[in-house]
Design an enzyme around this catalytic site. Structure first.
Site, mmCIF file in Angstrom:
data_model
loop_
_atom_site.group_PDB
_atom_site.id
_atom_site.type_symbol
_atom_site.label_atom_id
_atom_site.label_comp_id
_atom_site.label_asym_id
_atom_site.label_seq_id
_atom_site.Cartn_x
_atom_site.Cartn_y
_atom_site.Cartn_z
ATOM 1 N N TYR A 141 45.816 -11.059 40.528
ATOM 2 C CA TYR A 141 45.631 -10.198 38.913
ATOM 3 C C TYR A 141 44.313 -8.903 39.308
ATOM 4 O O TYR A 141 43.269 -9.231 39.761
ATOM 5 C CB TYR A 141 45.518 -11.449 37.866
ATOM 6 C CG TYR A 141 46.769 -11.836 37.874
ATOM 7 C CD1 TYR A 141 47.551 -11.081 36.893
ATOM 8 C CD2 TYR A 141 47.171 -13.055 37.754
ATOM 9 C CE1 TYR A 141 48.787 -11.998 36.146
ATOM 10 C CE2 TYR A 141 48.056 -14.016 38.095
ATOM 11 C CZ TYR A 141 49.108 -13.201 36.889
ATOM 12 O OH TYR A 141 49.851 -13.525 36.497
ATOM 13 N N ASP A 155 52.069 -13.394 29.539
ATOM 14 C CA ASP A 155 51.953 -12.882 27.799
ATOM 15 C C ASP A 155 51.856 -12.182 27.720
ATOM 16 O O ASP A 155 52.204 -10.847 27.915
ATOM 17 C CB ASP A 155 50.405 -13.631 28.132
ATOM 18 C CG ASP A 155 50.360 -14.685 26.459
ATOM 19 O OD1 ASP A 155 51.083 -14.455 26.099
ATOM 20 O OD2 ASP A 155 49.056 -14.925 26.336
ATOM 21 N N ARG A 189 41.970 -14.476 31.782
ATOM 22 C CA ARG A 189 40.838 -13.975 31.277
ATOM 23 C C ARG A 189 40.250 -14.497 30.658
ATOM 24 O O ARG A 189 39.873 -13.668 30.125
ATOM 25 C CB ARG A 189 42.849 -13.567 29.979
ATOM 26 C CG ARG A 189 43.650 -12.519 30.640
ATOM 27 C CD ARG A 189 44.823 -12.965 29.061
ATOM 28 N NE ARG A 189 44.103 -12.698 27.656
ATOM 29 C CZ ARG A 189 45.243 -13.415 26.489
ATOM 30 N NH1 ARG A 189 46.216 -13.631 26.414
ATOM 31 N NH2 ARG A 189 45.070 -12.742 25.430
ATOM 32 N N ARG A 225 54.856 -15.612 34.329
ATOM 33 C CA ARG A 225 55.672 -15.103 33.160
ATOM 34 C C ARG A 225 54.610 -14.139 32.065
ATOM 35 O O ARG A 225 54.047 -15.544 31.105
ATOM 36 C CB ARG A 225 55.957 -16.747 32.435
ATOM 37 C CG ARG A 225 57.861 -17.015 32.695
ATOM 38 C CD ARG A 225 58.474 -18.553 32.736
ATOM 39 N NE ARG A 225 57.229 -19.508 33.663
ATOM 40 C CZ ARG A 225 57.300 -20.836 33.378
ATOM 41 N NH1 ARG A 225 58.662 -21.628 32.780
ATOM 42 N NH2 ARG A 225 56.539 -21.162 34.078
#
Length: 352
Positions: free
Chosen positions: A111, A52, A199, A50
């Site tokens: 990622y 951001d 992040r 999910r």
């Protein structure tokens, strides 16, 4: 009933993330509407990640169920794409078993975080990278990243609002490269990630690269288990979920080790008898209960019907009737104990 899996790519710039939100446009909302209109059914997709607001994807995975459709599994992608805006595209579609769930299946998630590292910004790359004026020392960043490889408690790299059941995660690799166009890429692969984890890692490594932190400080940040100890959360636009590759069959062994503990989940008998054995090689006292719960949970999640536990370091830390989170020790045979599930399973929050 049929269950269909989609691989979805999207530019997250104009969306408030993946998950449905009131009064906000999201990837999930757009997919639900497009597929519902196509199939003339009420369709609700379930996503593996999910992501951001502002985060992009090349290979996010989702599933949906259909009662009516006879469209071949590999043809859904073309049919759905005709109803989607140009910043969302289904890359692949296929039928999967009805019990398949992308958040419960083991896999490797990757990622990529992009940093344009030069003196002047490039407006053509502003939507999928963040900009850093200061020269980044990639060797220092790589040295710092090495402390994050393996299984650790990543509480320092988790946004406070996360509702994760546990902040322990496993990172398989972190690769940091810079191309001829001054784009630095931080590619991180792991079994799962906490909310904002990638992040925050990117923001912390950027501080190392600019000289604000020494590489060794990253180990201190890990041990602090405090979000305030780590660097800033890097901007969402630099993050892209690149891929999710599911495990085709259980590995013979799953090993976890850091300075606090070492364990093995022996799964060699899993496919034949449905049994797995958790072996605790060493573990600090304050970590023991959590380690037993997590490793037993992982063994059951990997498909075991029976899970046994053996503490190889110290006797007396496991007893019949003892409870480790959602699991109770039911029986003992010599120094081997059987763990059984007795609670209500919680869905872990693995988000970016």
């Amino acid at each position: 009933m049929r269950r269909i899996m989609l691989t979805v790519a999207y530019d997250g710039t104009n969306y408030s993330g993946w998950q449905l939100q009131p009064n906000s446009r999201t990837i999930e909302e757009v997919l639900n509407r497009a597929i519902s209109e196509l199939l003339q059914e009420n369709i609700e997709v379930i996503g593996a990640s999910r992501t951001d607001s502002g985060v992009h994807a090349l290979g996010n995975i989702c599933i949906f169920d259909t009662e009516k459709s006879r469209i071949p599994g590999d043809k859904f992608a073309i049919a759905i794409n005709q109803r989607l805006p140009e910043d969302i595209r289904v890359q692949h579609s296929e039928d999967v078993p009805e019990d398949f769930h992308p958040r419960k299946a083991n896999g490797v998630k990757t990622y990529v975080y992009r940093i344009l590292n030069r003196k002047m910004e490039d407006p053509t790359r502003r939507l999928n990278s963040t900009f850093c004026y200061f020269d980044l020392d990639l060797e220092k960043m790589r040295s710092a990243a090495a402390y994050l490889i393996g299984e650790h408690d990543f509480a320092s790299f988790c946004a406070p609002k996360s509702q994760a059941v546990t902040t322990v995660r496993r990172i398989y690799s972190i690769d940091i490269e810079k191309d001829e166009d001054d784009m630095v890429t931080i590619r991180i692969s792991g079994g799962g990630f906490l909310y904002n984890m990638v992040r925050i890692i990117a923001g912390t490594l950027m501080r190392v690269g600019t000289g604000l932190y020494e590489p060794e400080h990253v180990e201190e940040i890990l041990e602090a288990k405090d979000r305030q100890a780590a660097g800033p959360t890097a901007p969402a636009k630099g993050l892209t979920m690149e891929s999710l590759v599911f495990e085709k069959e259980p590995a013979p062994e799953v090993r976890g080790e850091n300075i606090h503990y070492s364990y093995t989940i022996d799964q060699r008998s899993l496919l034949k008898s449905g049994n797995s054995m958790v072996l605790i090689h060493r573990c600090e006292e304050e970590e023991f209960a959590g380690l037993v719960e997590r490793s037993v949970h992982q063994a059951f999640r990997n498909g075991a019907k029976q899970v046994f536990v053996k503490d190889e370091e110290k006797t007396g830390r496991i007893r019949v009737g003892q409870v480790f989170g959602l699991y109770r020790i039911r029986a003992q045979k010599r120094d081997i104990f059987e763990a059984v599930f007795f609670g209500k399973e919680l869905e872990d929050d693995s988000e970016e």
